[in-house]
Write a protein that holds these residues in place. Sequence first.
Motif, PDB file in Angstrom:
ATOM      1  N   LEU A 115       0.851  -1.203   0.000  1.00 46.30           N
ATOM      2  CA  LEU A 115       0.000   0.000   0.000  1.00 46.30           C
ATOM      3  C   LEU A 115       0.884   1.251   0.000  1.00 46.30           C
ATOM      4  N   ASP A 116       1.932   1.200   0.790  1.00 45.93           N
ATOM      5  CA  ASP A 116       2.845   2.352   0.854  1.00 45.93           C
ATOM      6  C   ASP A 116       3.516   2.574  -0.504  1.00 45.93           C
ATOM      7  N   LEU A 117       4.010   1.484  -1.095  1.00 41.57           N
ATOM      8  CA  LEU A 117       4.709   1.617  -2.389  1.00 41.57           C
ATOM      9  C   LEU A 117       3.768   2.129  -3.474  1.00 41.57           C
ATOM     10  N   LEU A 118       2.487   1.716  -3.374  1.00 42.36           N
ATOM     11  CA  LEU A 118       1.518   2.175  -4.381  1.00 42.36           C
ATOM     12  C   LEU A 118       1.016   3.580  -4.066  1.00 42.36           C
ATOM     13  N   GLY A 119       1.350   4.074  -2.872  1.00 44.74           N
ATOM     14  CA  GLY A 119       0.864   5.398  -2.471  1.00 44.74           C
ATOM     15  C   GLY A 119      -0.628   5.403  -2.206  1.00 44.74           C
ATOM     16  N   VAL A 120      -1.167   4.253  -1.791  1.00 42.33           N
ATOM     17  CA  VAL A 120      -2.606   4.170  -1.508  1.00 42.33           C
ATOM     18  C   VAL A 120      -2.831   4.491  -0.031  1.00 42.33           C
ATOM     19  N   THR A 121      -3.659   5.497   0.205  1.00 41.00           N
ATOM     20  CA  THR A 121      -4.022   5.828   1.579  1.00 41.00           C
ATOM     21  C   THR A 121      -5.375   5.194   1.855  1.00 41.00           C
ATOM     22  N   THR A 122      -5.462   4.455   2.943  1.00 39.47           N
ATOM     23  CA  THR A 122      -6.723   3.764   3.230  1.00 39.47           C
ATOM     24  C   THR A 122      -6.929   3.678   4.734  1.00 39.47           C
ATOM     25  N   ASP A 123      -8.201   3.696   5.138  1.00 40.91           N
ATOM     26  CA  ASP A 123      -8.517   3.483   6.557  1.00 40.91           C
ATOM     27  C   ASP A 123      -8.843   2.017   6.821  1.00 40.91           C
ATOM     28  N   ALA A 124      -8.646   1.174   5.801  1.00 39.35           N
ATOM     29  CA  ALA A 124      -9.050  -0.235   5.927  1.00 39.35           C
ATOM     30  C   ALA A 124      -8.295  -0.917   7.060  1.00 39.35           C
ATOM     31  N   ARG A 125      -9.015  -1.850   7.723  1.00 40.18           N
ATOM     32  CA  ARG A 125      -8.333  -2.750   8.675  1.00 40.18           C
ATOM     33  C   ARG A 125      -7.687  -3.858   7.886  1.00 40.18           C
ATOM     34  N   LEU A 126      -6.418  -4.160   8.166  1.00 36.64           N
ATOM     35  CA  LEU A 126      -5.750  -5.278   7.487  1.00 36.64           C
ATOM     36  C   LEU A 126      -5.877  -6.519   8.358  1.00 36.64           C
ATOM     37  N   LEU A 127      -6.494  -7.574   7.823  1.00 37.34           N
ATOM     38  CA  LEU A 127      -6.675  -8.814   8.582  1.00 37.34           C
ATOM     39  C   LEU A 127      -5.965  -9.950   7.878  1.00 37.34           C
ATOM     40  N   ALA A 128      -5.197 -10.725   8.633  1.00 35.32           N
ATOM     41  CA  ALA A 128      -4.439 -11.835   8.030  1.00 35.32           C
ATOM     42  C   ALA A 128      -5.390 -12.959   7.632  1.00 35.32           C
ATOM     43  N   HIS A 129      -5.229 -13.404   6.398  1.00 36.73           N
ATOM     44  CA  HIS A 129      -6.035 -14.528   5.905  1.00 36.73           C
ATOM     45  C   HIS A 129      -5.088 -15.384   5.083  1.00 36.73           C
ATOM     46  N   HIS A 130      -4.444 -16.344   5.745  1.00 35.41           N
ATOM     47  CA  HIS A 130      -3.398 -17.104   5.048  1.00 35.41           C
ATOM     48  C   HIS A 130      -3.732 -18.585   5.017  1.00 35.41           C
ATOM     49  N   ALA A 131      -2.839 -19.330   4.384  1.00 30.05           N
ATOM     50  CA  ALA A 131      -3.100 -20.752   4.137  1.00 30.05           C
ATOM     51  C   ALA A 131      -3.393 -21.511   5.431  1.00 30.05           C
TER      52      ALA A 131
END
Length: 286
Positions: A53-69
């Motif tokens: 998100l930082d590299l893309l320069g996207v600003t977001t208020d989204a919560r990041l939730l882990a969803h992995h294998a």
Amino acid sequence: MSLDTAPGEPFGVLHVCAVPIGNLDDATPRLRRVLAEADVIACEDTRSTRRLLDLLGVTTDARLLAHHAHNEQAGAAGLVPLLRAGQSMALVSDAGTPAINDPGVALVAAAHAAGIEVVAVPGPSAVSAAVSIAGFAGTGYHFAGFLPRAAGELRALFADRSHELLVAFEGPSRIVASLAVLADCQPTRQVAVCRELTKLHEEVVRGSAIDVLAHLTDGETRGEFVVVLAPLELLSEDAPATSLAFALELEAEGVRLKRACSIAADRLGGTSNALYDAALAARGNG
Ligand code: SAM
């Protein structure tokens, strides 16, 4: 729109988002907008996605939730209520398209089952990128995921899919060993080894299995790989000239007759049904 969704229900939408496999310029404007507007971003690794998100320069208020294998099923069960509560969700992998050898299937299936709208935000995938630059003909392809490690399983895969375009992932520590097995059992099979697609050291090595193995043995094998195998060419100077003879030759090599007729019809012409009847007649049981 899911057929199960009643009009007016305030469910959130699940966006299944492809992200770059190396080159950030492959991020689409739509991807950036969906990530910026999401309430929740379900991701394999929250740190990797925060960096993206930082590299893309996207600003977001989204919560990041882990969803992995390791938590796919349970994770899906925990995420669906958020969608039911009206939250907009983006599902991303570390690279490429979710659910293609990456987590996502369980969440997508659970969302469909719950009547939640699921939309694709398409973009990069190492699979389609490799197929598109391999330059091998074929009406379709078989995607095998990661190549098996055991030599016996590799041989079986190459033999079972010898008349198809075969696409698979491989890691840097295994690429030479896997190509050695291919060169041993199908030395003339054409292969494209696609390394570090869209990145600085992108490289495609194409040729017969034996030549590509020689190149890899001498060259650079760091990075990420996709291998694309062309259908094995059976036709040679003294090969059968007709579709029927070709179908019978394939059958003699262990391909089921119906499948053999369909391959022969594709390659040399005719219809597979007519070929099948002719093959049965040629065997005397038509
Ligand atoms: N879902 C992803 C996609 O759609 O591309 C694939 C995930 S899979 C776990 C990761 C594997 O994809 C890597 O080990 C490698 O074989 C392949 N891969 C990913 N990025 C690649 C790249 N830039 N170049 C070549 N292969 C790549």
